[in-house]
Motif scaffolding. Structure first.
Motif, PDB file in Angstrom:
ATOM      1  N   GLU A 158       0.962  -1.242  -0.047  1.00 22.97           N
ATOM      2  CA  GLU A 158       0.051  -0.014  -0.040  1.00 22.97           C
ATOM      3  C   GLU A 158       0.859   1.278  -0.010  1.00 22.97           C
ATOM      4  O   GLU A 158       0.619   2.211  -0.698  1.00 22.97           O
ATOM      5  CB  GLU A 158      -0.753   0.043   1.331  1.00 22.97           C
ATOM      6  N   GLU A 159       2.001   1.216   0.844  1.00 22.13           N
ATOM      7  CA  GLU A 159       2.851   2.491   1.008  1.00 22.13           C
ATOM      8  C   GLU A 159       3.668   2.687  -0.276  1.00 22.13           C
ATOM      9  O   GLU A 159       3.891   3.776  -0.816  1.00 22.13           O
ATOM     10  CB  GLU A 159       3.702   2.441   2.246  1.00 22.13           C
ATOM     11  N   CYS A 160       3.786   1.489  -0.851  1.00 28.40           N
ATOM     12  CA  CYS A 160       4.642   1.383  -2.169  1.00 28.40           C
ATOM     13  C   CYS A 160       3.961   2.345  -3.223  1.00 28.40           C
ATOM     14  O   CYS A 160       4.332   2.998  -3.796  1.00 28.40           O
ATOM     15  CB  CYS A 160       5.308   0.104  -2.580  1.00 28.40           C
ATOM     16  N   ASP A 161       2.744   1.919  -3.223  1.00 31.46           N
ATOM     17  CA  ASP A 161       1.717   2.225  -4.202  1.00 31.46           C
ATOM     18  C   ASP A 161       1.695   3.794  -4.017  1.00 31.46           C
ATOM     19  O   ASP A 161       1.464   4.448  -5.035  1.00 31.46           O
ATOM     20  CB  ASP A 161       0.346   1.501  -4.337  1.00 31.46           C
ATOM     21  N   ARG A 162       1.352   4.038  -2.857  1.00 29.37           N
ATOM     22  CA  ARG A 162       0.918   5.371  -2.500  1.00 29.37           C
ATOM     23  C   ARG A 162       2.573   6.415  -3.095  1.00 29.37           C
ATOM     24  O   ARG A 162       2.253   7.474  -3.559  1.00 29.37           O
ATOM     25  CB  ARG A 162       1.008   5.775  -0.997  1.00 29.37           C
ATOM     26  N   ARG A 163       3.641   5.833  -2.628  1.00 34.55           N
ATOM     27  CA  ARG A 163       4.703   6.459  -3.307  1.00 34.55           C
ATOM     28  C   ARG A 163       4.696   6.803  -4.765  1.00 34.55           C
ATOM     29  O   ARG A 163       5.000   7.576  -5.401  1.00 34.55           O
ATOM     30  CB  ARG A 163       6.018   5.965  -2.562  1.00 34.55           C
ATOM     31  N   ILE A 164       4.518   5.810  -5.276  1.00 35.04           N
ATOM     32  CA  ILE A 164       4.587   5.536  -6.899  1.00 35.04           C
ATOM     33  C   ILE A 164       3.302   6.560  -7.201  1.00 35.04           C
ATOM     34  O   ILE A 164       3.979   7.421  -8.172  1.00 35.04           O
ATOM     35  CB  ILE A 164       4.408   4.104  -7.423  1.00 35.04           C
ATOM     36  N   ASN A 165       2.406   6.549  -6.775  1.00 33.33           N
ATOM     37  CA  ASN A 165       1.223   7.376  -7.266  1.00 33.33           C
ATOM     38  C   ASN A 165       1.602   8.979  -6.927  1.00 33.33           C
ATOM     39  O   ASN A 165       1.391   9.855  -7.928  1.00 33.33           O
ATOM     40  CB  ASN A 165      -0.050   7.216  -6.362  1.00 33.33           C
TER      41      ASN A 165
END
Ligand code: GLU
Length: 553
Positions: free
Chosen positions: A541-548
């Motif tokens: 979830e946090e990885c996706d947040r950073r990518i977004n």
């Protein structure tokens, strides 16, 4: 005519004890053959110098190795230079390095049969010894004022002679005992000087455990041994103490070699056997011009042991590093022993290099990384937290925010056959691992991340979108990487660097570039711990947040 004995009684009427009494009070130690009694004898004048840590390390080692005793003596006779509390501090810093004396001055207490171990508490003992020298005619009171001493010095300068109080210049040597007695009885202030019988033209042979046998000019200075404040000077006090504390081996820095002739003459005059001496090489540093110079308290932060503690180096690493200076064969030994159990290494004076070792921070970092890599999850957590509580509020805050999360970060690729060697100290942890924390990541300027300039914004976004949507974190590291490769190939990246190099025109880049884009996006840095585990610790979830976040700019 006043005799030497009478003069001694006029100067010290209340000293009734004799050297024999002291011999009985401080008998020879009952130790096995070959056991060495060593001492570290700091003056409480400041911080623990790296050179002093080196000395005490060798003292401890030699005593332990031979089944002897290592003690600490506080040399505080120079009251003007004393810094309050520095004695306690020296001892507590030694303890951090696991250098614990068997007896002696321990900071807030004294332990051992040869007490007191603080020189200012030994005035009575020194007086007995000085009285003896007066009786023997090997000491005399000196009434010279500072201006008379200055006058002597300027005369010597004019005549291009060695400065000091010796031979014909030693004015008070030539007074009669009657004159001495009447001036003392008249209340004139005085100090007591040693009466040297040496001549600096003659040489004596000395034997040093590190330097071997060498010749050095005899002492001929009538040094002050007893000051007007009722305390002896260092030279005399050390001689009395090393004798009555039954020191077998004096281990100290090379800067004391020039005082050796004085010390040897003092031991002779007292009728005592001098201890063995080992003068250790001085730790050096290369200056800006590439010249070697002594580590300086004033110029070099690494001269103070506190520097390494404040920066969060593991104490073990500094000791391991100092052992490489101590013995040239240590490095090979410790490699062969996988950086463990260094206490089993057999130290020997003969393997000590005579040239001062250059302080090599690179080598220290190397040992520190090896040592920290070996710690398990709990150990590294405790070490970091203990350090942070004492020295680093920023790190303390990170740890306390979420101890479990911090432990997971530090545990990346730990507790395995070949652990990663990411850390050498704790001081730079906030900088190295700060990105793991959302708040820190969000403070970074993601519009200027250090991506390879050959990739357009579009390519970067394309890679990140695909990774966000298709890269699973539910697999093991190998499958995760295979997954990333597939994604890369689909987007036109080569599966490996070799393929890419063979035909660069055919690809956008190699799989390494894909991983780098991802790493920089998630960590803001080109270097980080293992990316797979970084992602695991961050969570999908946090990885996706950073990518977004990056996709949105
Ligand atoms: N007190 C001396 C010093 O400060 C000790 C020298 C010695 O070990 O004899 O270095």
């Amino acid at each position: 005519m006043v005799s030497n004995l009478e003069l001694a009684n006029i100067i010290f009427p209340d000293v009734k004890e004799t050297l024999e009494d002291l011999e009985r009070r401080y008998p020879s130690r009952n130790l096995k053959e070959g056991a060495e009694v060593t001492r570290f004898a700091p003056s409480p004048t400041g911080f623990l110098h790296t050179g002093s840590l080196f000395t005490s390390l060798i003292c401890r080692k030699v005593a332990t190795q031979s089944g002897g005793v290592f003690y600490v003596r506080l040399e505080d006779t120079d009251t003007k230079r004393e810094i309050q509390g520095s004695g306690e501090q020296l001892l507590s810093q030694l303890k951090v390095f696991d250098i614990v004396p068997d007896e002696g001055y321990l900071g807030n207490e004294e332990k051992g049969e040869y007490a007191p171990y603080t020189q200012s508490k030994r005035a009575d003992i020194y007086r007995v010894a000085i009285k003896y020298l007066l009786e023997q005619g090997r000491a005399y009171p000196c009434f010279c004022s500072q201006s008379e001493l200055d006058e002597i010095r300027s005369k010597q300068e004019k005549m291009k002679l060695i400065p000091g109080y010796y031979g014909q210049f030693a004015k008070c040597r030539f007074l009669t005992n009657d004159e001495r007695a009447s001036r003392i009885l008249a209340g004139e202030p005085f100090v007591i000087r040693f009466k040297s019988t040496g001549n600096h033209i003659r040489k004596i042979k000395v034997n040093d455990l590190v330097h071997g046998t060498f010749e050095i000019a005899q002492n001929d200075q009538d040094i002050v041994i007893y000051k007007s404040d009722g305390l002896p000077t260092y030279h005399f006090a050390h001689c009395v103490d090393d004798h009555f504390m039954r020191t077998t081996t004096v281990i100290r820095g090379e800067e004391w070699i020039s005082s050796l002739p004085i010390h040897i003459e003092l031991f002779e005059a007292m009728g005592w056997k001098a201890p063995r001496y080992a003068h250790l090489p001085v730790i050096m540093k290369l200056d800006e011009k590439g010249n070697k110079r002594k580590l300086s308290k004033r110029l070099d932060s690494e001269a103070a042991v506190s520097y390494f503690l404040e920066d969060g180096y593991p104490a073990e690493a500094l000791i391991m590093y100092l052992m490489t200076i101590a013995n040239s064969n240590f490095e090979e030994w410790i490699f062969a022993h996988k950086f463990e159990h260094m206490e089993e290494f057999e130290f020997s004076f003969s393997k000590m290099s005579l040239e001062g070792a250059l302080f090599d921070i690179g080598k220290l970092n190397f040992f520190a990384r090896e040592i920290l890599a070996k710690k398990n999850k709990q150990e590294i957590f405790d070490m970091a937290y203990n350090y942070a509580k004492k020295y680093n509020p920023e790190l303390k805050e990170l740890i306390e925010k979420d101890p479990h999360f911090f432990a997971e970060i530090m545990n990346i690729e730990r507790e395995k056959e070949n652990p990663r060697k990411d850390y050498e100290k704790f001081g730079n942890l906030p900088e190295l691992i700060g990105f793991f924390y959302k708040e820190n990541y969000d403070q970074a300027d993601v519009s200027s991340l250090p991506f390879n300039e050959k990739f357009s914004k579009e390519v970067i976004k394309e890679v990140l979108t695909a990774l966000r949507d298709e890269l699973s974190l539910d697999n093991d590291e190998q499958s995760w990487f295979a997954n990333m490769k597939e994604i890369g190939i689909k987007l036109g990246f080569a599966a490996n660097n070799k393929e890419f190099k063979a035909n660069p025109e055919a690809f956008k880049g190699s799989i390494g570039d894909v991983a780098e884009i991802l790493r920089i996006s998630l960590t803001t840095k080109k270097n980080s711990p293992n990316l797979y585990y970084v992602m695991k610790v961050l969570g999908k979830e946090e990885c996706d947040r950073r990518i977004n976040k990056i996709l949105s700019i």
